[in-house]
Design a protein around this motif. Sequence first.
Motif, PDB file in Angstrom:
ATOM      1  N   GLY A   8       0.805  -1.219   0.000  1.00  0.00           N
ATOM      2  CA  GLY A   8       0.000   0.000   0.000  1.00  0.00           C
ATOM      3  C   GLY A   8       0.835   1.265   0.000  1.00  0.00           C
ATOM      4  O   GLY A   8       0.487   2.261  -0.643  1.00  0.00           O
ATOM      5  N   SER A  35      -1.561  -4.145  -3.295  1.00  0.00           N
ATOM      6  CA  SER A  35      -2.371  -3.919  -2.094  1.00  0.00           C
ATOM      7  C   SER A  35      -3.243  -2.682  -2.283  1.00  0.00           C
ATOM      8  O   SER A  35      -3.116  -1.968  -3.270  1.00  0.00           O
ATOM      9  CB  SER A  35      -1.484  -3.646  -0.881  1.00  0.00           C
ATOM     10  OG  SER A  35      -0.655  -4.727  -0.605  1.00  0.00           O
ATOM     11  N   GLU A 200      -2.201  -7.373   6.084  1.00  0.00           N
ATOM     12  CA  GLU A 200      -0.902  -7.521   5.419  1.00  0.00           C
ATOM     13  C   GLU A 200      -0.831  -8.794   4.580  1.00  0.00           C
ATOM     14  O   GLU A 200       0.253  -9.272   4.250  1.00  0.00           O
ATOM     15  CB  GLU A 200       0.258  -7.492   6.435  1.00  0.00           C
ATOM     16  CG  GLU A 200       0.289  -6.250   7.314  1.00  0.00           C
ATOM     17  CD  GLU A 200       0.257  -4.956   6.521  1.00  0.00           C
ATOM     18  OE1 GLU A 200       0.891  -4.883   5.462  1.00  0.00           O
ATOM     19  OE2 GLU A 200      -0.438  -4.025   6.966  1.00  0.00           O
TER      20      GLU A 200
HETATM   21 MG    MG Z   1      -0.978  -2.729   3.489  1.00  0.00          MG
END
Ligand code: MG
Length: 419
Positions: A8, A35, A200
């Motif tokens: 991310g 992500s 995650e």
């Molecule tokens: Mg992440």
Amino acid sequence: MKVYKFGGASVRNAEGVRNLRKIVGGERGLFVVVSAMGKTTNALESLFEALRRRDRTAAAELIDALRRYHAEIVADLWHEPRRIARVEEFFGELTGLAAPAPGEPDDAELLYDTVVSYGELLSTAIVSEYLAFAGVANRWIDMRRALRTVQRHKDAEVDIEASAPLLRAALAEEPAADLFIGQGFIGGAPDGTTATLGREGSDYSAAVVAHILGAESMSVWKDVDGVMNADPKVFPDAVQIPELNYLDTIELAYSGAQIIHPRTIKPLQNKNIPLYVRPFGDKRKPGTVIRGISSPVEVPILILKGGQVLLTIRSRDLSFVLEEKLGAIFALLERYRIRTNLVHNSAVNLSLCVDDTWHIDEAVAALREAGFDVMKSTDMELLTIRGYTEELFLRYAQIGPKVFIRQTTQSTVRVVRKR
Ligand code: MG
Ligand code: ASP
């Protein structure tokens, strides 16, 4: 085939997406796992909570903020606002997700998965569209159809055997394509609902894809130079580790090192696929390689895992906890999905350092119901030092008012302490 994974942080803004384009642009035979952008998953967790509270105003505001955040990235990428059909569709679905009506069975974990999966759906829709716009032909893959999970929500495992034909079929739909963009973190449960793989979890998705496709390597592009021996934010003299083996990596991930999701290694190890952790900002830097055999790690490794609770469990009839009750205790914890990170026992006490999760109080109540006295200390952290030196031992592992438990072996010391 190679597998690249972008977290991310790497795609938190337009500059990140442009950089991703630079990294994947020249490649052929590549599966890219992405992500959710920036802190989108956290925002979606807040949205989930608002929906649970049936707070429609807060929900609408959160969706609005997410819409603006993604629209800004899109406008920056195209130098003008732009409507992307898939993005519109996903926001439409997100808006349509109402809290369950009163009386309806409300499955919190299913709602959670349904809501938070949109982060990856949005990010991949934008990345795929932008790559095409920038001249990098690619195919968007819907991982809800390509990865089959076990029937479980919020922390599902992928059923690799069931997924293999699905993923292969998805790639074969367009035989000429050789660059694929798929969501990390999500898959489809056997009952057709969306499942997520645990926070995650995109690394794990990428490892499963690498396993199924027999990839020559997997690379995780991160905002650090590679794997460090400690979190530089907590331990100032952190240094980079050039090579690690799979087993050490699992140990580190289990102890809380935020290198990669703990489930990532097994699918890679099964097929002996090397994992590169590489700096997003500079393709030329070597990063860290993780594989079956590596040269030994020469520096001590320090891992601090926060968000811990210490449970001290004693049987009310003082029967020896360990011999007679251990199986029952762990079965109960498993039922409430409590993850145990450290076990310590005496004749009548069993101490467990566990992750502080949603169901912890229910688990404690159930243990009490089952005849145990349970003491719960919150706000704990677990420090693990592998390959400790005397100096590190003296500095971090001294028993004091804040250190509740210390476990020492020849190479490793672990300390449960109050934050
Ligand atoms: Mg992440
Ligand atoms: N977006 C998910 C998360 O933030 C999954 C991931 O980043 O790997 O937890």
